[in-house]
Design a protein around this motif. Sequence first.
Motif, PDB file in Angstrom:
ATOM      1  N   ALA A 165      58.858  35.428  48.249  1.00  0.00           N
ATOM      2  CA  ALA A 165      58.677  36.145  46.989  1.00  0.00           C
ATOM      3  C   ALA A 165      58.562  35.226  45.780  1.00  0.00           C
ATOM      4  O   ALA A 165      58.622  35.693  44.647  1.00  0.00           O
ATOM      5  CB  ALA A 165      59.845  37.115  46.781  1.00  0.00           C
ATOM      6  N   VAL A 166      58.396  33.922  46.007  1.00  0.00           N
ATOM      7  CA  VAL A 166      58.292  32.994  44.887  1.00  0.00           C
ATOM      8  C   VAL A 166      56.888  32.399  44.839  1.00  0.00           C
ATOM      9  O   VAL A 166      56.121  32.498  45.799  1.00  0.00           O
ATOM     10  CB  VAL A 166      59.351  31.867  44.992  1.00  0.00           C
ATOM     11  N   ASP A 167      56.550  31.780  43.732  1.00  0.00           N
ATOM     12  CA  ASP A 167      55.214  31.210  43.560  1.00  0.00           C
ATOM     13  C   ASP A 167      55.030  30.007  44.485  1.00  0.00           C
ATOM     14  O   ASP A 167      56.015  29.425  44.963  1.00  0.00           O
ATOM     15  CB  ASP A 167      55.001  30.798  42.109  1.00  0.00           C
ATOM     16  N   PRO A 168      53.774  29.626  44.763  1.00  0.00           N
ATOM     17  CA  PRO A 168      53.512  28.565  45.751  1.00  0.00           C
ATOM     18  C   PRO A 168      54.185  27.230  45.429  1.00  0.00           C
ATOM     19  O   PRO A 168      54.673  26.560  46.343  1.00  0.00           O
ATOM     20  CB  PRO A 168      51.979  28.430  45.720  1.00  0.00           C
ATOM     21  N   ILE A 169      54.223  26.832  44.158  1.00  0.00           N
ATOM     22  CA  ILE A 169      54.837  25.551  43.816  1.00  0.00           C
ATOM     23  C   ILE A 169      56.338  25.589  44.072  1.00  0.00           C
ATOM     24  O   ILE A 169      56.907  24.691  44.704  1.00  0.00           O
ATOM     25  CB  ILE A 169      54.541  25.179  42.345  1.00  0.00           C
ATOM     26  N   THR A 170      56.999  26.664  43.620  1.00  0.00           N
ATOM     27  CA  THR A 170      58.433  26.812  43.861  1.00  0.00           C
ATOM     28  C   THR A 170      58.712  26.915  45.352  1.00  0.00           C
ATOM     29  O   THR A 170      59.701  26.362  45.849  1.00  0.00           O
ATOM     30  CB  THR A 170      58.976  28.048  43.131  1.00  0.00           C
ATOM     31  N   ARG A 171      57.833  27.595  46.075  1.00  0.00           N
ATOM     32  CA  ARG A 171      58.007  27.737  47.512  1.00  0.00           C
ATOM     33  C   ARG A 171      58.005  26.371  48.201  1.00  0.00           C
ATOM     34  O   ARG A 171      58.843  26.083  49.051  1.00  0.00           O
ATOM     35  CB  ARG A 171      56.899  28.610  48.089  1.00  0.00           C
ATOM     36  N   GLY A 172      57.053  25.519  47.819  1.00  0.00           N
ATOM     37  CA  GLY A 172      57.013  24.184  48.392  1.00  0.00           C
ATOM     38  C   GLY A 172      58.270  23.390  48.081  1.00  0.00           C
ATOM     39  O   GLY A 172      58.800  22.671  48.939  1.00  0.00           O
ATOM     40  N   GLN A 173      58.783  23.540  46.851  1.00  0.00           N
ATOM     41  CA  GLN A 173      60.007  22.838  46.469  1.00  0.00           C
ATOM     42  C   GLN A 173      61.203  23.335  47.277  1.00  0.00           C
ATOM     43  O   GLN A 173      62.053  22.539  47.710  1.00  0.00           O
ATOM     44  CB  GLN A 173      60.254  23.027  44.975  1.00  0.00           C
ATOM     45  N   LEU A 174      61.279  24.645  47.497  1.00  0.00           N
ATOM     46  CA  LEU A 174      62.374  25.207  48.286  1.00  0.00           C
ATOM     47  C   LEU A 174      62.292  24.766  49.749  1.00  0.00           C
ATOM     48  O   LEU A 174      63.313  24.505  50.387  1.00  0.00           O
ATOM     49  CB  LEU A 174      62.363  26.734  48.185  1.00  0.00           C
ATOM     50  N   GLN A 175      61.088  24.698  50.278  1.00  0.00           N
ATOM     51  CA  GLN A 175      60.916  24.199  51.646  1.00  0.00           C
ATOM     52  C   GLN A 175      61.411  22.759  51.752  1.00  0.00           C
ATOM     53  O   GLN A 175      62.110  22.398  52.714  1.00  0.00           O
ATOM     54  CB  GLN A 175      59.449  24.296  52.050  1.00  0.00           C
ATOM     55  N   ASP A 176      61.035  21.940  50.767  1.00  0.00           N
ATOM     56  CA  ASP A 176      61.493  20.551  50.758  1.00  0.00           C
ATOM     57  C   ASP A 176      63.016  20.484  50.693  1.00  0.00           C
ATOM     58  O   ASP A 176      63.654  19.667  51.360  1.00  0.00           O
ATOM     59  CB  ASP A 176      60.901  19.794  49.568  1.00  0.00           C
ATOM     60  N   GLU A 177      63.602  21.352  49.861  1.00  0.00           N
ATOM     61  CA  GLU A 177      65.052  21.367  49.711  1.00  0.00           C
ATOM     62  C   GLU A 177      65.724  21.766  51.021  1.00  0.00           C
ATOM     63  O   GLU A 177      66.747  21.179  51.414  1.00  0.00           O
ATOM     64  CB  GLU A 177      65.452  22.338  48.594  1.00  0.00           C
ATOM     65  N   LEU A 178      65.152  22.739  51.721  1.00  0.00           N
ATOM     66  CA  LEU A 178      65.717  23.151  53.001  1.00  0.00           C
ATOM     67  C   LEU A 178      65.667  21.997  54.008  1.00  0.00           C
ATOM     68  O   LEU A 178      66.635  21.765  54.747  1.00  0.00           O
ATOM     69  CB  LEU A 178      64.973  24.366  53.552  1.00  0.00           C
ATOM     70  N   MET A 179      64.552  21.276  54.036  1.00  0.00           N
ATOM     71  CA  MET A 179      64.452  20.144  54.961  1.00  0.00           C
ATOM     72  C   MET A 179      65.463  19.055  54.610  1.00  0.00           C
ATOM     73  O   MET A 179      66.050  18.427  55.497  1.00  0.00           O
ATOM     74  CB  MET A 179      63.031  19.589  54.958  1.00  0.00           C
ATOM     75  N   ARG A 180      65.678  18.837  53.313  1.00  0.00           N
ATOM     76  CA  ARG A 180      66.689  17.853  52.912  1.00  0.00           C
ATOM     77  C   ARG A 180      68.078  18.294  53.356  1.00  0.00           C
ATOM     78  O   ARG A 180      68.858  17.500  53.913  1.00  0.00           O
ATOM     79  CB  ARG A 180      66.655  17.661  51.391  1.00  0.00           C
ATOM     80  N   LEU A 181      68.403  19.562  53.129  1.00  0.00           N
ATOM     81  CA  LEU A 181      69.703  20.078  53.542  1.00  0.00           C
ATOM     82  C   LEU A 181      69.881  19.975  55.050  1.00  0.00           C
ATOM     83  O   LEU A 181      70.941  19.584  55.546  1.00  0.00           O
ATOM     84  CB  LEU A 181      69.850  21.537  53.095  1.00  0.00           C
ATOM     85  N   GLN A 182      68.829  20.308  55.787  1.00  0.00           N
ATOM     86  CA  GLN A 182      68.929  20.273  57.236  1.00  0.00           C
ATOM     87  C   GLN A 182      69.134  18.856  57.750  1.00  0.00           C
ATOM     88  O   GLN A 182      69.850  18.630  58.726  1.00  0.00           O
ATOM     89  CB  GLN A 182      67.680  20.904  57.871  1.00  0.00           C
ATOM     90  N   SER A 183      68.515  17.876  57.090  1.00  0.00           N
ATOM     91  CA  SER A 183      68.707  16.486  57.502  1.00  0.00           C
ATOM     92  C   SER A 183      70.151  16.051  57.301  1.00  0.00           C
ATOM     93  O   SER A 183      70.660  15.184  58.011  1.00  0.00           O
ATOM     94  CB  SER A 183      67.757  15.564  56.726  1.00  0.00           C
ATOM     95  N   GLU A 184      70.851  16.674  56.346  1.00  0.00           N
ATOM     96  CA  GLU A 184      72.252  16.352  56.083  1.00  0.00           C
ATOM     97  C   GLU A 184      73.206  17.170  56.948  1.00  0.00           C
ATOM     98  O   GLU A 184      74.232  16.660  57.403  1.00  0.00           O
ATOM     99  CB  GLU A 184      72.587  16.599  54.605  1.00  0.00           C
ATOM    100  N   LEU A 185      72.868  18.452  57.174  1.00  0.00           N
ATOM    101  CA  LEU A 185      73.818  19.381  57.784  1.00  0.00           C
ATOM    102  C   LEU A 185      73.584  19.617  59.270  1.00  0.00           C
ATOM    103  O   LEU A 185      74.520  19.922  60.008  1.00  0.00           O
ATOM    104  CB  LEU A 185      73.776  20.728  57.040  1.00  0.00           C
ATOM    105  N   GLY A 186      72.344  19.524  59.741  1.00  0.00           N
ATOM    106  CA  GLY A 186      72.057  19.710  61.164  1.00  0.00           C
ATOM    107  C   GLY A 186      72.430  21.076  61.706  1.00  0.00           C
ATOM    108  O   GLY A 186      72.980  21.194  62.804  1.00  0.00           O
ATOM    109  N   LYS A 187      72.123  22.139  60.971  1.00  0.00           N
ATOM    110  CA  LYS A 187      72.419  23.494  61.441  1.00  0.00           C
ATOM    111  C   LYS A 187      71.406  23.943  62.491  1.00  0.00           C
ATOM    112  O   LYS A 187      70.316  23.388  62.613  1.00  0.00           O
ATOM    113  CB  LYS A 187      72.389  24.473  60.261  1.00  0.00           C
TER     114      LYS A 187
END
Length: 405
Positions: A165-187
């Motif tokens: 539900a967010v714009d394409p630029i924000t969506r890409g930023q959120l995807q990047d943030e999720l990948m960063r979190l996953q690299s730290e947390l390993g869920k």
Amino acid sequence: MLEHVVKRYPGQKSPAVDDVSMTIPAGEVVVFVGPSGCGKTTTMRMINRLIEPTSGEITIAGRSALSINPDKLRRNIGYSIQQAGLFPHMTIAQNIATVPSLVGWKRKRIEARVDEMLDLVGLAPDQYRSRYPRQLSGGQQQRVGVARALAADPPILLMDEPFGAVDPITRGQLQDELMRLQSELGKTIVFVTHDFAEAVKLGDRIAVLGSQSKILQYDTPEAILANPADDTVEGFVGAGASLQQLTLLRARDVEMEHPPTVHENDAVDEIRRELGPRGDAWGVILDERNRPVRWVYRHELAHANDLHDVGEPIGETVSTQSTLRDALEALLMGSNASTAVTGQRGEYVGVVSIDTLVSAIQSIREEHEHDHDDSEQDGPDQDGPGRDGPRHERAESAESGEPQP
């Protein structure tokens, strides 16, 4: 693990989900992708029993999910949905504290966890903890939704089109943030989307689903892009398969270029010396926090007295977590044949140029041709989908003992 899972609704001739079986390895991101109405969300919601399966078995860490109290089960599985689903009458801190409060954490521990989660998703605790959802942008609300889902440190996270539900630029930023979190947390993450490009970007494995959640192909993004199982899967991959290959590499995976840099408060002569006499030479102007702000060309410095008003705005940047496809899109939107790359806090890291992207595509093609030749010599792999480890370089592995739905 899902074994022969079926969901039938009263009054319907056909099941909404029909005989789904799959193993989701611990510590990996598995993406369900398919058309609207195919049953992917229903399948995911049966994992935490927001929807009860009609038949079949769902096991988590070897234990039947049906044997666990539903409320207790859900408190140990994070859940993030589209538009965040925040409680509008609660502050951001209260929203994030919801599950920790339900499981009986003490107040000081909850307060510390709220601040930790806000910091983890890139929102300053002092600035955001007392605000209400309506006071945040869509992207900020979605970050809070992820923070809330992670607050009680669940080993499993379910995400139902969280960035749709967010714009394409924000969506890409959120995807990047999720990948960063996953690299730290390993869920262990189960992620639902209808966007195949998003699936390729985020997934360690992708389950391409057809009607009634029939698994058309369950494999790594690389394998699906190289060898779609049938015409339906090939339709998801689309005609731009070569372009999709750029989603397999991150900006951090390629050798960046490092043109001359200068800070806005530095002397003009400094960048003149760095760039040399060529009029088409260019560099990057940084602000006081080392963030890239403008491209500057040698010829623009001829009559400049300072660096605050010269050059062209850089515009959209990408992070080290971004894919090369993100970099290409940012490059096409900008005024330079390169795009600036930033680190976790927006600091300048380097640039990715169009030449870098062309070389990356060529390398991917050559690698696939080599793999194809090897597979023809060795015969088909009988062990099913897999690779040496998750793309996100986690320390955990499937043998780490974390729950596997």
